[in-house]
Design a protein around this motif. Structure first.
Motif, PDB file in Angstrom:
ATOM      1  N   ASP A  46       0.870  -1.066  -0.291  1.00 57.31           N
ATOM      2  CA  ASP A  46      -0.067   0.281   0.146  1.00 57.31           C
ATOM      3  C   ASP A  46       0.957   1.584   0.181  1.00 57.31           C
ATOM      4  O   ASP A  46       0.838   2.404  -0.860  1.00 57.31           O
ATOM      5  CB  ASP A  46      -1.174   0.009   0.825  1.00 57.31           C
ATOM      6  CG  ASP A  46      -0.045  -0.005   2.435  1.00 57.31           C
ATOM      7  OD1 ASP A  46       0.331  -0.600   2.401  1.00 57.31           O
ATOM      8  OD2 ASP A  46      -0.648  -0.319   3.131  1.00 57.31           O
ATOM      9  N   LEU A  49       2.831   1.663  -3.351  1.00 56.23           N
ATOM     10  CA  LEU A  49       2.186   1.959  -4.611  1.00 56.23           C
ATOM     11  C   LEU A  49       1.712   3.591  -4.827  1.00 56.23           C
ATOM     12  O   LEU A  49       1.539   4.574  -5.921  1.00 56.23           O
ATOM     13  CB  LEU A  49       0.794   1.222  -4.972  1.00 56.23           C
ATOM     14  CG  LEU A  49       1.160   0.225  -5.428  1.00 56.23           C
ATOM     15  CD1 LEU A  49      -0.035  -1.275  -5.221  1.00 56.23           C
ATOM     16  CD2 LEU A  49       1.543  -0.302  -6.583  1.00 56.23           C
ATOM     17  N   ALA A  50       1.080   3.746  -3.388  1.00 62.41           N
ATOM     18  CA  ALA A  50       0.897   5.288  -3.265  1.00 62.41           C
ATOM     19  C   ALA A  50       1.996   6.843  -3.542  1.00 62.41           C
ATOM     20  O   ALA A  50       1.768   7.389  -3.883  1.00 62.41           O
ATOM     21  CB  ALA A  50       0.488   5.509  -1.659  1.00 62.41           C
ATOM     22  N   SER A 100      -6.388   6.216  -1.007  1.00 58.13           N
ATOM     23  CA  SER A 100      -5.189   7.151  -1.288  1.00 58.13           C
ATOM     24  C   SER A 100      -4.768   5.941  -2.170  1.00 58.13           C
ATOM     25  O   SER A 100      -4.444   6.870  -3.790  1.00 58.13           O
ATOM     26  CB  SER A 100      -4.324   7.127  -0.235  1.00 58.13           C
ATOM     27  OG  SER A 100      -2.543   5.724   0.010  1.00 58.13           O
ATOM     28  N   VAL A 101      -4.240   5.438  -2.169  1.00 60.35           N
ATOM     29  CA  VAL A 101      -4.140   3.811  -3.464  1.00 60.35           C
ATOM     30  C   VAL A 101      -4.868   4.072  -4.710  1.00 60.35           C
ATOM     31  O   VAL A 101      -4.713   4.466  -5.813  1.00 60.35           O
ATOM     32  CB  VAL A 101      -3.465   3.052  -2.962  1.00 60.35           C
ATOM     33  CG1 VAL A 101      -3.518   1.643  -4.703  1.00 60.35           C
ATOM     34  CG2 VAL A 101      -2.795   2.333  -2.220  1.00 60.35           C
ATOM     35  N   GLY A 105      -4.237   5.964  -7.773  1.00 62.08           N
ATOM     36  CA  GLY A 105      -4.202   4.875  -9.208  1.00 62.08           C
ATOM     37  C   GLY A 105      -5.279   5.952 -10.374  1.00 62.08           C
ATOM     38  O   GLY A 105      -4.655   6.063 -10.892  1.00 62.08           O
ATOM     39  N   HIS A 130      -0.585   8.003   5.817  1.00 60.49           N
ATOM     40  CA  HIS A 130       0.885   7.030   6.295  1.00 60.49           C
ATOM     41  C   HIS A 130       1.799   7.336   7.025  1.00 60.49           C
ATOM     42  O   HIS A 130       1.935   6.343   7.398  1.00 60.49           O
ATOM     43  CB  HIS A 130       1.092   7.470   4.379  1.00 60.49           C
ATOM     44  CG  HIS A 130       0.113   6.914   3.237  1.00 60.49           C
ATOM     45  ND1 HIS A 130       0.465   5.565   2.720  1.00 60.49           N
ATOM     46  CD2 HIS A 130      -0.408   7.336   2.736  1.00 60.49           C
ATOM     47  CE1 HIS A 130       0.145   4.987   2.042  1.00 60.49           C
ATOM     48  NE2 HIS A 130      -0.747   6.548   2.253  1.00 60.49           N
ATOM     49  N   ALA A 188      -2.714  -0.095 -10.639  1.00 62.66           N
ATOM     50  CA  ALA A 188      -2.392   0.647  -9.125  1.00 62.66           C
ATOM     51  C   ALA A 188      -3.844   0.829  -8.095  1.00 62.66           C
ATOM     52  O   ALA A 188      -3.959   0.374  -6.949  1.00 62.66           O
ATOM     53  CB  ALA A 188      -1.838   1.885  -8.409  1.00 62.66           C
ATOM     54  N   GLY A 192      -6.353  -0.793  -5.089  1.00 65.46           N
ATOM     55  CA  GLY A 192      -6.187   0.015  -4.099  1.00 65.46           C
ATOM     56  C   GLY A 192      -7.451  -1.463  -3.430  1.00 65.46           C
ATOM     57  O   GLY A 192      -8.005  -0.713  -2.176  1.00 65.46           O
TER      58      GLY A 192
END
Length: 200
Positions: A46, A49-50, A100-101, A105, A130, A188, A192
């Motif tokens: 996570d 990716l973010a 967020s992802v 994305g 995060h 992505a 997510g």
């Protein structure tokens, strides 16, 4: 222009981290904290990716966004980390991270051309979650400042990686470059959704 922007991001990151890194001597709580802090962002899909998506988003916007968007994420994430270290309750952290992802994305997939201030606001909002997760999971034996320096440096590196991915895709083909970026963003976002629903 691009080299100048990336240079400013690197210099800003170095200046922010320099005072803390001076305390990181081998074997002490500071060194222990730095290693754990650096490992935290790169240990979860996570976070990876973010943070890479933030870099790609910054690349898509170009100009001042190349350094302002990642710098905003790192700065606000540090504030969120402070909340986590202080034990202040923040609800919906895992949901915020997964969202967020999904959102970043989708932004990358649709090639959203947001104003720089709006982009900074979006990434700043997610950076709180995060950062909080990083801070809340700090080992008791770790030095707080060194731990923060570790996760800030790792995050900045992931942002730079995302910007690099954007540039590489853009170099592959002027025709298909955006399609590849958008496909990356879409995949992505799907990941997510998987994180949000617990399937990933």
């Amino acid at each position: 222009m691009v080299k100048s922007a990336l240079g400013r991001l690197a210099i800003a990151s170095s200046l922010a981290l320099a005072p803390t890194l001076a305390f990181a001597h081998p074997g002490g709580p500071e060194a222990h904290g730095f290693v754990h802090g650096f490992a935290h962002p790169i240990s979860g899909l996570d976070h990876i990716l973010a943070m890479v998506l933030v870099g790609i988003f910054a690349w898509q916007l170009g100009g001042r966004a190349l350094w302002l968007v990642p710098a905003t994420f790192v700065t606000v994430m540090a504030l969120g980390g402070g909340l986590g270290m202080a034990g202040i309750n923040l609800p919906f952290v895992e949901i915020g991270i997964a969202l967020s992802v999904v959102v970043l994305g989708a932004i990358v997939a649709f090639g959203v051309k947001a104003p720089v201030a709006a982009a900074m606001g979006i990434v700043g909002l997610f950076a709180v979650f995060h950062g909080y997760a990083h801070g809340a999971e700090m080992p008791e034996s770790a030095g707080g400042l060194a731990y923060a320096a570790g996760f800030m440096l790792a995050t900045a590196a992931l942002h730079v990686a995302g910007i690099g991915v954007g540039f590489l895709i853009g170099k592959i083909s002027e025709t298909h470059g955006q399609a590849v970026v958008r496909t990356t963003g879409a995949l992505a976002a799907v990941a997510g959704v998987g994180l949000l629903t617990g399937l990933v």
